[in-house]
Design a protein around this motif. Structure first.
Motif, short mmCIF file in Angstrom:
data_model
loop_
_atom_site.label_atom_id
_atom_site.label_comp_id
_atom_site.label_asym_id
_atom_site.label_seq_id
_atom_site.Cartn_x
_atom_site.Cartn_y
_atom_site.Cartn_z
N ALA A 246 29.81 10.92 -1.15
CA ALA A 246 30.93 10.00 -0.67
C ALA A 246 30.31 8.67 -0.11
O ALA A 246 29.31 8.26 0.08
N THR A 247 31.34 7.80 -0.26
CA THR A 247 31.04 6.25 0.16
C THR A 247 32.10 6.15 1.20
O THR A 247 33.13 6.84 1.16
N VAL A 248 32.04 4.89 1.88
CA VAL A 248 32.90 4.71 2.85
C VAL A 248 33.51 3.25 2.32
O VAL A 248 32.60 2.29 2.22
N GLY A 249 34.77 3.14 2.33
CA GLY A 249 35.50 1.67 2.16
C GLY A 249 34.90 1.07 0.80
O GLY A 249 34.63 1.71 -0.16
N ARG A 250 34.82 -0.37 0.92
CA ARG A 250 34.00 -1.12 -0.20
C ARG A 250 32.61 -1.48 0.40
O ARG A 250 32.13 -2.56 0.15
N SER A 251 31.80 -0.42 0.58
CA SER A 251 30.47 -0.68 0.97
C SER A 251 29.75 -1.08 -0.27
O SER A 251 30.12 -1.12 -1.36
N ASP A 252 28.22 -1.73 0.01
CA ASP A 252 27.53 -2.23 -1.02
C ASP A 252 27.17 -0.88 -2.00
O ASP A 252 27.12 -1.14 -3.29
N VAL A 253 27.05 0.30 -1.42
CA VAL A 253 26.93 1.59 -2.31
C VAL A 253 27.95 1.73 -3.41
O VAL A 253 28.03 1.96 -4.48
N TRP A 254 29.45 1.64 -2.66
CA TRP A 254 30.52 1.78 -3.46
C TRP A 254 30.57 0.69 -4.36
O TRP A 254 30.86 0.87 -5.90
N ARG A 255 30.21 -0.67 -4.27
CA ARG A 255 30.49 -1.60 -5.14
C ARG A 255 29.30 -1.44 -6.36
O ARG A 255 29.76 -1.60 -7.47
N GLY A 256 28.11 -1.09 -6.24
CA GLY A 256 27.18 -0.84 -7.16
C GLY A 256 27.75 0.66 -8.08
O GLY A 256 27.52 0.42 -9.24
N ASN A 257 28.33 1.46 -7.39
CA ASN A 257 28.83 2.79 -8.17
C ASN A 257 29.89 2.27 -9.10
O ASN A 257 29.97 2.96 -10.25
N VAL A 258 30.87 1.32 -8.79
CA VAL A 258 32.01 1.24 -9.68
C VAL A 258 31.60 0.19 -10.84
O VAL A 258 32.38 0.13 -11.90
N LEU A 259 30.49 -0.48 -10.32
CA LEU A 259 30.12 -1.52 -11.58
C LEU A 259 29.31 -0.82 -12.62
O LEU A 259 29.54 -1.16 -13.86
#
Length: 924
Positions: free
Chosen positions: A858-871
């Motif tokens: 799980a990620t929270v909001g538009r975190s740095d981890v999420w940004r890397g995930n969707v790219l």
């Protein structure tokens, strides 16, 4: 109506094959006639059918409102209660009244009566009637993309249909539509400068074409274009009238409550701030005015409040404050509906679009009326953020999904090409449908072009959820057959799936390895690290796709050339050329640092790719005598990734002679090509010159188990002073060094043959083990075909209860290592989101007999981890180990939450090189 039936009847219409209920509409001589009821919608449908028939036969079908005008063959179109339908129903042996009160259904039957042949199409409502007409056109050979992608109808000498009685199914999703968005670099300049320069913007001519496309795709709802450069939909009085004539349901995006385009319609200088806390009365009057204007139209009203554009509301800086304002706003909006329309708001369709902070407010306790549709949103990158829980699924307003095939925003736009993987659309929308999101589906299609296929796929699934039983590749194959012919369909589907696979690894728009909001500069591609081999493999994969696409193009007749260029060749070649420009330029830098004479040749390749991209874009805009001029922009928003780079010129290395670069293991102070006994594989040697002197080379292999792709050659200008050689190992025991004589010296390439390890399904390769997790399955999992970096994925059952400890039989994978070192275990998932706040994204993992460990994706909001995930389309969880002994090991996995999507696992041992993506991925 199933696609199987659709395509079979399409073939029937084209070939004239016999059938038990075969009805001839056109025999090559006499034109047929069309009679329709008195509604404007049916009149437009009749005229569209007449145009289609003229394109097919060359003859004009007479269109009339009177049955007495029927020719020998007559198509009669009307609602179930239209006089002409009622008059013919008995002779046709049908009961049109059976459709009364049903949603968007139609009946059709062909019959003889008083010496004439009739085809009776009767609908439950306006759109049901229209779909009867558009289905008939498709059966006769008219593609939905006949205008928007130039799939020109072909002349025929005979038209035949199956005349047996039929009733269409009701749509699976009630409201299905598209959102025209981020139109600044395609749709708006094309409309204003090419299609309707007299308007100078998107206007009635554009919307007429959009509405006809929606008819052919059975979409019934539109969110119109809404950027600041676009004249608002209600700013041209002809637009809403046209929507009503075409029976299109109008809605507006999450940023446009109560059918208001705030960017163009709210004047802060005159009206004050768009701040509900300080300017409530003016904002309510502003909404009331639009409700009065649309009182007679068919609309879905977006409720709630955001800022003037795509951002949080003004005057409320905390989540609690926004929730309180929204609670008041929605109550007042419903009061406006009640007072303006004189009816209960429960009878007027409304949607609350749970986009970004609007979902946060809802999850924090915002109360919505039961009849308001919960419209869940994806995270802008194809992964739905959440769906209804069991209690929410009971709501009378139901739920829906707002989905993106095009996006402007952080961490990076993708406005140029349509590359969302069909398997991802399939998986996410099947999940949504399974969890009862069936009221309203809207897909952001950007400028429509070049996202034609993906738009149709999304809408096909929305109209008929039986399509979820069909593999995405099979749907794509049938689509390709309809556009380009059955003989080309399989090859087109294969190469397009390859195109989507490469973009799933990384979209073309992301190849700058830069981001937006804020915009950052282009950086060196991770594909080039550490040795350039991933970049070379990606370049080759794209080159192969381009060669295959160009081969298909050469076999197509002239009437399919434009369509193929627009929907297949431009996207494929565009993605390939952007990758070629970026990767070749980065390889040039790498090879210059290695002292290779080929560095400038790679700069030249990059420059040629840029020039080809410019030429293809100009060709696109010149197609069909300029029909699409200004539609295609190869650099939307002029982001760094799209801009022409500077073209460096590298100095020649002061060193002389030849050298070789290999990727392998470090053995006995030498970098050696490493092979494992009994495991056939291929490796690459790059032979290169350090200077620009031409040199001959020859090669000698020691050992019978190795074969090399070439044994002699010349390093010269025409090959950039380098030669890539493939070394193939057949699994045998006889290997040795490879000696290359070049320029009077010998370059020795060492090989290392490791002993055969115990045989398991997965074996260490260059200090890593890759385990595609979909190679196993179990009762708690379902297989997602074609989705993922390893070829397929596993999803934990959507009905799985959330667990705190492992239960049931785990997935178990056996693998072998021959290095006794430390390292890490990574489990790679897709970056999906939890089904709802009560569930998570956890799995339990056990390596050998070690402790069971929890992994949470799980990620929270538009975190740095999420940004890397969707790219990268990955969510990765990693655990370390101090030492893993050589030998056989096991990996066990248990799901702890529903909806977790697992792709592959990687055991990475100390000393392994770091590569982008999967090393030697499984074939898709």
């Amino acid at each position: 109506m199933s696609r199987v039936w659709l395509f079979s009847t399409l073939l029937l219409a084209c070939s004239g094959a016999a059938s038990a209920a075969e009805t001839t509409l056109f025999d090559g001589t006499q034109p047929l006639s069309i009679v329709h009821d008195k509604t404007e919608t049916t009149s437009l449908a009749a005229q569209m059918l007449s145009d289609d028939l003229k394109a097919l036969t060359g003859q004009t079908a007479k269109v009339s409102k009177r049955l007495s005008d029927c020719a020998q063959v007559c198509v009669v179109i009307g609602r179930f209660d239209a006089p002409a339908v009622t008059q013919l129903a008995k002779a046709a042996g049908v009961d049109p009244l059976a459709l009364k009160g049903q949603w968007e259904r139609y009946g059709r039957v062909a019959f003889a009566h008083k010496g004439k042949t009739y085809v009776l199409i009767y609908g439950s409502d306006r759109r049901g009637t229209v779909y009867g007409v558009t289905d008939l056109s498709r059966e006769l050979g008219v593609s939905p993309w006949e205008w928007w992608a130039d799939v020109k109808p072909r002349r025929v000498s005979r038209l035949v249909i199956d005349g047996a009685p039929r009733l269409s199914k009701a749509p699976s999703v009630q409201y299905r539509g598209i959102f025209l968005n981020d139109e600044d670099w395609g749709l708006e300049p094309w409309a204003g400068k090419t299609l309707e320069p007299e308007v100078g913007n998107i206007g009635p001519k554009t919307y007429k074409r959009v509405f006809e496309l929606m008819w052919r795709l059975k979409a019934n709802t539109l969110w119109p274009a809404m950027h600041i450069n676009t004249v608002q939909f209600y700013g041209n009085k002809a637009n809403p009238k046209l929507a009503d004539a075409y029976a299109i349901v109008m809605g507006t995006s999450h940023a446009e409550p109560m059918a208001r385009n705030n960017l163009r319609e709210w004047d802060e200088a005159r009206n004050g701030p768009f701040n509900f806390k300080v300017n409530r009365d003016k904002i309510l009057d502003y909404w009331r005015t639009r409700l009065k204007e649309t009182a007679r139209d068919e609309n879905i009203y977006t409720v709630g409040l955001r800022g003037l554009h795509d951002g949080p509301m003004q005057g409320a800086d905390t989540l609690e404050a926004r929730k309180d304002v929204l609670q008041s706003v929605i109550s007042l909006q419903r009061d406006l509906i009640r007072s303006t329309f004189g009816k209960a708001p429960e009878t007027v369709p409304q949607a609350y679009v749970l986009y970004h902070e609007l979902q946060e407010a809802y999850d924090a306790g915002l109360k919505l009326p039961d009849d308001v549709t919960l419209m869940w949103a994806d995270d802008n990158y194809g992964y739905v953020r959440r769906l209804s829980n069991p209690e929410e699924r009971k709501r009378s307003g139901g739920s829906g999904v707002y989905y993106h095939l095009s996006y402007w925003g952080r961490p990076h736009d993708y406005l140029w090409l349509g590359t969302t993987h069909p398997a991802l659309i399939h998986a996410e929308m099947q999940k949504a449908y399974a969890l009862d999101a069936r009221r309203l589906w809207i897909v952001n299609v950007g400028d429509i072009k070049p996202i034609e296929y993906l738009t149709q796929y999304f809408l096909d699934l929305a109209f008929d959820a039986d399509g979820f039983a069909e593999a995405p590749r099979d749907h794509l194959t049938k689509w390709a057959a309809e556009q380009f012919g059955a003989d080309k369909a399989s090859e087109i589907a294969d190469l397009m799936m390859g195109y989507y696979d490469l973009a799933f690894e990384r979209k073309p728009e992301y190849m700058g390895f830069s981001e937006t909001e804020p915009v950052t500069p282009v950086t060196e591609s991770d594909f080039v690290k550490p040795d350039g081999e991933k970049a070379q493999a990606r370049l080759k994969a794209y080159a192969d796709l381009v060669a295959r696409a160009e081969a298909v193009e050469k076999t197509l007749p002239a009437d399919r050339q434009s369509a193929f260029f627009e929907m297949i060749l431009y996207p494929v070649r565009g993605a390939a050329n952007l990758n070629s420009r970026k990767l070749n330029l980065d390889l040039a830098g790498l090879y210059a640092r290695q002292g290779r004479a080929s560095a400038n040749a790679y700069v030249a390749k990059a420059k040629a790719a840029h020039q080809a991209l410019v030429a293809d874009t100009a060709a696109y805009n010149g197609l069909e005598n300029g029909k699409w001029n200004h539609m295609m922009d190869m650099a939307p928003r002029k982001l760094p990734v799209f801009l022409e780079p500077t073209w460096p010129q590298w100095s020649v290395s002061p060193e002389k002679g030849c050298a070789a670069a290999v990727s392998g293991g470090w053995w006995n102070d030498e970098n050696a090509l490493t092979f494992v006994t009994g495991q056939p594989r291929s490796r690459v040697i790059e032979l290169f010159s350090r200077d620009t002197e031409a040199r001959d080379w020859s090669l000698k292999v020691t050992g019978d188990s190795l074969k090399v792709s070439g044994t002699s050659g010349r390093l010269a200008t025409d090959n950039g002073f380098e030669q890539r050689l493939t070394v193939s190992y057949d699994g045998g025991a006889s290997t040795g060094p490879i000696d290359i004589a070049c320029g009077g010296k010998t370059v020795r390439v060492y090989t290392k043959l490791l002993p055969a390890p115990p045989q398991t399904p997965f074996i260490e390769n260059d200090r890593r083990v890759i385990i595609p997790l979909a190679t196993q399955s179990g009762d708690d999992w379902e297989r997602l075909e074609g989705l993922g970096h390893s070829g397929n994925s596993l999803r934990s059952r959507l009905t799985l209860p959330t667990r705190t400890t492992p239960a049931g039989t785990p997935l178990t994978y056996s693998f072998t290592t021959y290095s006794a070192v430390g390292g890490t275990l990574s489990v790679v998932a897709l970056p999906v989101h939890a089904l709802n706040p009560a569930t998570g994204l956890k799995v339990a993992v056990q390596l050998d007999d070690g402790p069971v460990q929890l992994m949470d994706f799980a990620t929270v909001g538009r975190s740095d981890v999420w940004r890397g995930n969707v790219l990268t389309n990955k969510a990765i969880q990693t655990q370390g180990f101090k030492k893993l002994e050589a030998g056989v090991h096991s990996l066990k996995l248990w799901p702890l939450d529903p909806g977790v999507v697992l792709d592959y696992a990687e055991v990475r041992l100390d000393g392994a090189d770091k590569y982008y993506g999967v090393v030697e991925p499984a074939s898709h």
